[in-house]
Write a protein that holds these residues in place. Sequence first.
Motif, PDB file in Angstrom:
ATOM      1  N   ALA A  83       0.835  -1.208   0.000  1.00  0.00           N
ATOM      2  CA  ALA A  83       0.000   0.000   0.000  1.00  0.00           C
ATOM      3  C   ALA A  83       0.866   1.253   0.000  1.00  0.00           C
ATOM      4  CB  ALA A  83      -0.936   0.001   1.204  1.00  0.00           C
ATOM      5  N   PHE A  84       1.898   1.273   0.835  1.00  0.00           N
ATOM      6  CA  PHE A  84       2.804   2.426   0.888  1.00  0.00           C
ATOM      7  C   PHE A  84       3.469   2.637  -0.476  1.00  0.00           C
ATOM      8  CE2 PHE A  84       7.026   4.212   1.342  1.00  0.00           C
ATOM      9  CZ  PHE A  84       6.787   5.352   2.092  1.00  0.00           C
ATOM     10  N   ASP A  85       4.056   1.574  -1.026  1.00  0.00           N
ATOM     11  CA  ASP A  85       4.749   1.689  -2.319  1.00  0.00           C
ATOM     12  C   ASP A  85       3.795   2.105  -3.431  1.00  0.00           C
ATOM     13  OD1 ASP A  85       7.131   0.985  -1.101  1.00  0.00           O
ATOM     14  OD2 ASP A  85       7.051  -1.117  -1.759  1.00  0.00           O
ATOM     15  N   LYS A  93       3.669  19.016  -1.806  1.00  0.00           N
ATOM     16  CA  LYS A  93       2.647  19.531  -0.890  1.00  0.00           C
ATOM     17  C   LYS A  93       1.863  18.408  -0.209  1.00  0.00           C
ATOM     18  CE  LYS A  93       2.079  23.999  -3.080  1.00  0.00           C
ATOM     19  NZ  LYS A  93       1.152  24.981  -3.593  1.00  0.00           N
ATOM     20  N   GLN A  94       2.607  17.439   0.280  1.00  0.00           N
ATOM     21  CA  GLN A  94       1.970  16.384   1.055  1.00  0.00           C
ATOM     22  C   GLN A  94       2.877  15.993   2.208  1.00  0.00           C
ATOM     23  OE1 GLN A  94       1.338  12.851  -1.229  1.00  0.00           O
ATOM     24  NE2 GLN A  94       3.491  12.382  -1.412  1.00  0.00           N
ATOM     25  N   GLU A  95       2.274  15.449   3.234  1.00  0.00           N
ATOM     26  CA  GLU A  95       3.013  14.894   4.354  1.00  0.00           C
ATOM     27  C   GLU A  95       2.421  13.532   4.636  1.00  0.00           C
ATOM     28  OE1 GLU A  95       4.197  15.984   8.939  1.00  0.00           O
ATOM     29  OE2 GLU A  95       2.238  16.613   8.218  1.00  0.00           O
ATOM     30  N   ILE A  96       3.281  12.541   4.767  1.00  0.00           N
ATOM     31  CA  ILE A  96       2.822  11.193   5.086  1.00  0.00           C
ATOM     32  C   ILE A  96       2.980  10.982   6.584  1.00  0.00           C
ATOM     33  CG2 ILE A  96       3.313   8.732   4.821  1.00  0.00           C
ATOM     34  CD1 ILE A  96       3.958   9.234   1.922  1.00  0.00           C
ATOM     35  N   ILE A  97       1.934  10.477   7.206  1.00  0.00           N
ATOM     36  CA  ILE A  97       1.977  10.131   8.621  1.00  0.00           C
ATOM     37  C   ILE A  97       2.029   8.611   8.692  1.00  0.00           C
ATOM     38  CG2 ILE A  97       0.788  10.234  10.835  1.00  0.00           C
ATOM     39  CD1 ILE A  97      -0.571  12.840   9.636  1.00  0.00           C
ATOM     40  N   LEU A  98       3.157   8.096   9.132  1.00  0.00           N
ATOM     41  CA  LEU A  98       3.352   6.658   9.277  1.00  0.00           C
ATOM     42  C   LEU A  98       2.895   6.267  10.677  1.00  0.00           C
ATOM     43  CD1 LEU A  98       6.960   6.577   7.804  1.00  0.00           C
ATOM     44  CD2 LEU A  98       4.868   5.860   6.634  1.00  0.00           C
ATOM     45  N   LEU A  99       1.944   5.356  10.752  1.00  0.00           N
ATOM     46  CA  LEU A  99       1.356   4.965  12.035  1.00  0.00           C
ATOM     47  C   LEU A  99       1.525   3.476  12.253  1.00  0.00           C
ATOM     48  CD1 LEU A  99      -0.564   5.354  14.525  1.00  0.00           C
ATOM     49  CD2 LEU A  99      -2.456   4.935  12.921  1.00  0.00           C
ATOM     50  N   HIS A 100       2.022   3.119  13.432  1.00  0.00           N
ATOM     51  CA  HIS A 100       2.012   1.720  13.844  1.00  0.00           C
ATOM     52  C   HIS A 100       1.160   1.611  15.096  1.00  0.00           C
ATOM     53  CE1 HIS A 100       3.062  -2.404  14.430  1.00  0.00           C
ATOM     54  NE2 HIS A 100       3.340  -2.128  15.690  1.00  0.00           N
ATOM     55  N   VAL A 101       0.272   0.619  15.120  1.00  0.00           N
ATOM     56  CA  VAL A 101      -0.604   0.409  16.269  1.00  0.00           C
ATOM     57  C   VAL A 101      -0.324  -0.966  16.861  1.00  0.00           C
ATOM     58  CG1 VAL A 101      -2.980   0.283  17.088  1.00  0.00           C
ATOM     59  CG2 VAL A 101      -2.406   1.813  15.190  1.00  0.00           C
ATOM     60  N   GLY A 135      12.441   1.655   7.790  1.00  0.00           N
ATOM     61  CA  GLY A 135      12.516   1.460   6.335  1.00  0.00           C
ATOM     62  C   GLY A 135      11.604   2.415   5.578  1.00  0.00           C
ATOM     63  N   PHE A 136      10.427   2.661   6.127  1.00  0.00           N
ATOM     64  CA  PHE A 136       9.484   3.592   5.497  1.00  0.00           C
ATOM     65  C   PHE A 136       9.984   5.031   5.621  1.00  0.00           C
ATOM     66  CE2 PHE A 136       7.076  -0.171   6.585  1.00  0.00           C
ATOM     67  CZ  PHE A 136       6.417  -0.435   5.398  1.00  0.00           C
ATOM     68  N   PRO A 164       7.948  14.822   3.047  1.00  0.00           N
ATOM     69  CA  PRO A 164       7.865  15.083   4.484  1.00  0.00           C
ATOM     70  C   PRO A 164       7.023  13.999   5.167  1.00  0.00           C
ATOM     71  CG  PRO A 164       7.361  17.071   3.233  1.00  0.00           C
ATOM     72  CD  PRO A 164       7.408  15.936   2.255  1.00  0.00           C
ATOM     73  N   PHE A 165       7.432  13.631   6.370  1.00  0.00           N
ATOM     74  CA  PHE A 165       6.708  12.583   7.084  1.00  0.00           C
ATOM     75  C   PHE A 165       6.838  12.808   8.576  1.00  0.00           C
ATOM     76  CE2 PHE A 165      11.035  11.181   7.029  1.00  0.00           C
ATOM     77  CZ  PHE A 165      11.217  10.561   8.252  1.00  0.00           C
ATOM     78  N   LYS A 166       5.983  12.135   9.295  1.00  0.00           N
ATOM     79  CA  LYS A 166       6.104  12.025  10.743  1.00  0.00           C
ATOM     80  C   LYS A 166       5.642  10.639  11.116  1.00  0.00           C
ATOM     81  CE  LYS A 166       3.035  14.007  13.541  1.00  0.00           C
ATOM     82  NZ  LYS A 166       2.142  15.016  14.149  1.00  0.00           N
ATOM     83  N   THR A 167       6.024  10.189  12.299  1.00  0.00           N
ATOM     84  CA  THR A 167       5.616   8.857  12.734  1.00  0.00           C
ATOM     85  C   THR A 167       4.806   8.968  14.022  1.00  0.00           C
ATOM     86  OG1 THR A 167       7.676   8.524  13.959  1.00  0.00           O
ATOM     87  CG2 THR A 167       7.608   7.713  11.701  1.00  0.00           C
ATOM     88  N   ARG A 168       3.901   8.019  14.171  1.00  0.00           N
ATOM     89  CA  ARG A 168       3.096   7.891  15.397  1.00  0.00           C
ATOM     90  C   ARG A 168       3.069   6.418  15.772  1.00  0.00           C
ATOM     91  NH1 ARG A 168      -1.509  11.809  16.347  1.00  0.00           N
ATOM     92  NH2 ARG A 168      -2.013  10.260  17.946  1.00  0.00           N
TER      93      ARG A 168
END
Length: 159
Positions: free
Chosen positions: A20-22, A32-40, A83-84, A94-98
């Motif tokens: 899905a990410f790829d 003009k986007q930011e990806i928020i990488l989330l692990h639950v 890796g992501f 641009p990204f951030k992780t949660r």
Amino acid sequence: MANTKRILVPIDEKEHCVRAFDWYVDNYGQEKQEIILLHVYSSLDHVKQYSKDDSQDASELQVDEMKNILRAANAQASGMLEGFEQKCKHLQIPFKTRIELGSPGDAICKVAKDENVTCIVLGNRGLGAFRRTILGSVSDHVVHHSRVPVLLVPPKTHF
């Protein structure tokens, strides 16, 4: 970042999350986007931990031991997300992780709301209706409870 699209991509170690990410980055990645990488983490059962006394059950854990377990969970999740993060850096996205603890479907919807995301991108395992009903499906839950659009990326056998 005015008019920045915020895209939530839930991540775990399963192939459908990587796909899905790829797929998203290859087909819709843009300026003009930011990806928020989330692990639950739905539970801490699979967190590799070290206790002084393996005979203790969860009800007897001391506060310090619980903090150590949570630190270990965050370290494992950070390693999984690395890796992501590297892909985002390479592509200059641009990204951030949660990292969250709870029911994956509920946590994804909550983070989407909290982060004011534009879209959620999820990999789909391709379960049939019967198996999805019996086993449950995070993507099914998110599609029915999210307040933002959800993009489902099916297994490669479906496209």
